[in-house]
Scaffold this motif. Structure first.
Motif, PDB file in Angstrom:
ATOM      1  N   LEU A  93       0.824  -1.214   0.000  1.00 24.00           N
ATOM      2  CA  LEU A  93       0.000   0.000   0.000  1.00 24.00           C
ATOM      3  C   LEU A  93       0.858   1.264   0.000  1.00 24.00           C
ATOM      4  CD1 LEU A  93      -2.820  -1.153   2.421  1.00 24.00           C
ATOM      5  CD2 LEU A  93      -2.956  -0.877  -0.059  1.00 24.00           C
ATOM      6  N   GLY A  94       2.046   1.185   0.560  1.00 27.55           N
ATOM      7  CA  GLY A  94       2.950   2.325   0.463  1.00 27.55           C
ATOM      8  C   GLY A  94       3.310   2.611  -0.980  1.00 27.55           C
ATOM      9  N   GLU A 119     -12.839  10.558  -1.962  1.00 26.71           N
ATOM     10  CA  GLU A 119     -12.863   9.686  -3.139  1.00 26.71           C
ATOM     11  C   GLU A 119     -11.805   8.594  -3.084  1.00 26.71           C
ATOM     12  OE1 GLU A 119     -14.096  13.338  -6.191  1.00 26.71           O
ATOM     13  OE2 GLU A 119     -12.029  12.600  -6.085  1.00 26.71           O
ATOM     14  N   ALA A 120     -10.756   8.827  -2.321  1.00 28.26           N
ATOM     15  CA  ALA A 120      -9.580   7.955  -2.365  1.00 28.26           C
ATOM     16  C   ALA A 120      -9.853   6.505  -1.953  1.00 28.26           C
ATOM     17  CB  ALA A 120      -8.465   8.551  -1.502  1.00 28.26           C
ATOM     18  N   SER A 169      -9.671   0.946  -3.479  1.00 28.75           N
ATOM     19  CA  SER A 169     -10.337  -0.346  -3.283  1.00 28.75           C
ATOM     20  C   SER A 169     -10.708  -0.983  -4.615  1.00 28.75           C
ATOM     21  CB  SER A 169     -11.586  -0.173  -2.424  1.00 28.75           C
ATOM     22  OG  SER A 169     -11.257   0.205  -1.107  1.00 28.75           O
ATOM     23  N   ALA A 170     -11.090  -0.151  -5.581  1.00 27.01           N
ATOM     24  CA  ALA A 170     -11.412  -0.673  -6.911  1.00 27.01           C
ATOM     25  C   ALA A 170     -10.171  -1.254  -7.591  1.00 27.01           C
ATOM     26  CB  ALA A 170     -12.022   0.426  -7.765  1.00 27.01           C
ATOM     27  N   LEU A 171      -9.045  -0.643  -7.338  1.00 29.66           N
ATOM     28  CA  LEU A 171      -7.795  -1.121  -7.928  1.00 29.66           C
ATOM     29  C   LEU A 171      -7.281  -2.365  -7.221  1.00 29.66           C
ATOM     30  CD1 LEU A 171      -5.820   2.224  -8.450  1.00 29.66           C
ATOM     31  CD2 LEU A 171      -6.896   0.821 -10.212  1.00 29.66           C
ATOM     32  N   TYR A 172      -7.437  -2.413  -5.903  1.00 28.80           N
ATOM     33  CA  TYR A 172      -6.856  -3.491  -5.101  1.00 28.80           C
ATOM     34  C   TYR A 172      -7.905  -4.055  -4.146  1.00 28.80           C
ATOM     35  CZ  TYR A 172      -2.995  -0.675  -6.816  1.00 28.80           C
ATOM     36  OH  TYR A 172      -2.168   0.061  -7.615  1.00 28.80           O
ATOM     37  N   ASP A 213     -10.422  -3.748   3.046  1.00 31.53           N
ATOM     38  CA  ASP A 213     -10.549  -3.478   4.484  1.00 31.53           C
ATOM     39  C   ASP A 213      -9.417  -2.596   4.973  1.00 31.53           C
ATOM     40  OD1 ASP A 213     -11.609  -4.013   7.259  1.00 31.53           O
ATOM     41  OD2 ASP A 213      -9.603  -4.880   7.442  1.00 31.53           O
ATOM     42  N   GLN A 214      -8.195  -2.928   4.588  1.00 29.42           N
ATOM     43  CA  GLN A 214      -7.034  -2.145   5.035  1.00 29.42           C
ATOM     44  C   GLN A 214      -7.097  -0.711   4.494  1.00 29.42           C
ATOM     45  OE1 GLN A 214      -7.022  -5.152   3.710  1.00 29.42           O
ATOM     46  NE2 GLN A 214      -5.523  -6.511   4.706  1.00 29.42           N
ATOM     47  N   ILE A 215      -7.493  -0.579   3.246  1.00 20.71           N
ATOM     48  CA  ILE A 215      -7.567   0.752   2.634  1.00 20.71           C
ATOM     49  C   ILE A 215      -8.577   1.628   3.371  1.00 20.71           C
ATOM     50  CG2 ILE A 215      -8.327   1.992   0.560  1.00 20.71           C
ATOM     51  CD1 ILE A 215      -7.058  -0.413  -1.042  1.00 20.71           C
ATOM     52  N   HIS A 216      -9.734   1.093   3.654  1.00 18.67           N
ATOM     53  CA  HIS A 216     -10.753   1.887   4.347  1.00 18.67           C
ATOM     54  C   HIS A 216     -10.331   2.214   5.777  1.00 18.67           C
ATOM     55  CE1 HIS A 216     -14.192   2.301   1.580  1.00 18.67           C
ATOM     56  NE2 HIS A 216     -13.654   1.242   0.982  1.00 18.67           N
ATOM     57  N   ARG A 217      -9.698   1.287   6.453  1.00 19.09           N
ATOM     58  CA  ARG A 217      -9.230   1.573   7.819  1.00 19.09           C
ATOM     59  C   ARG A 217      -8.170   2.664   7.810  1.00 19.09           C
ATOM     60  NH1 ARG A 217      -6.692  -2.678  10.634  1.00 19.09           N
ATOM     61  NH2 ARG A 217      -6.740  -4.099   8.861  1.00 19.09           N
TER      62      ARG A 217
END
Length: 206
Positions: free
Chosen positions: A36-37, A58-59, A64-67, A72-76
């Protein structure tokens, strides 16, 4: 050299940009942090957040659409964006000392609008600043020369009378090109020594 104003970058100068530590705080694995980094934080999309092309709202959906495997990790991560920066211990005394010596003190930072709204009110030195320029609001990012020119057009500053302090050499070079006196920030002690060379004293690091 006549210096009347000191202009600061924010991230990794006055506050720590701690995206990796935030992910660790959220119990991401090292594999998740590295992925994610590289694929979220260190991307052109992130720079476009600074430029005001996209919003922080929007991020999460974009990444999340890409990965989707990391939804879950992206939203957290984005839900906890308030903790992605932490003010350095020296920042408050540094800003107040310069202000007390009679210098105008300004911020000029590449920063997303929503993140600035979230973070900047928490910085303890904000009450003594003379002005701020947030890239996302201007739709310009450093090292574009035009964002430095706003210091003159909006605040009436003569750029030749300004020191600009930034951790990135490309931004320091751009500041020099528009007539400012750029200093690359590598550590507080180094900044203290460089300012002392031109007759400006700042407190010892706390």
């Amino acid at each position: 050299m006549i210096i009347k104003n000191i202009v600061f970058d924010v991230g990794d100068v006055l506050v720590r940009f701690r995206w990796r530590e935030l992910m660790q705080d959220l119990n991401f694995t090292e594999e998740e942090i590295e992925f994610l980094g590289k694929n979220m934080v260190q991307t052109e999309y992130w720079s476009q957040l600074d430029e005001g092309v996209h919003s922080c709202d929007e991020a999460p959906e974009h990444f999340s659409a890409l990965y989707p495997q990391y939804t879950d990790q992206i939203h957290r991560f984005w839900d906890n964006l308030v903790d992605i920066v932490k003010q350095f211990p020296y920042a408050d005394s540094l800003i107040r000392s310069l202000k007390n010596q009679g210098y105008g003190v300004y911020l000029l930072s590449n920063y997303p609008e929503q993140a600035a709204e979230m973070h900047w009110s928490k910085f303890t030195f904000m009450d003594v600043l003379d002005g701020c320029i947030i890239s996302a609001l201007e739709k310009l990012i450093k090292p574009d020369h035009r964002i430095f020119q706003i210091l003159h057009s909006r605040f009436g500053l003569e750029l030749s009378e300004c020191i600009f302090i930034d951790d990135r050499d490309v931004n320091v070079k751009a500041a020099n090109e528009v007539g400012m006196h750029g200093i690359q920030f590598t550590s507080y002690k180094d900044l203290q020594a460089k300012l002392k060379e031109i007759g400006i004293e700042i407190p010892n690091e706390v």
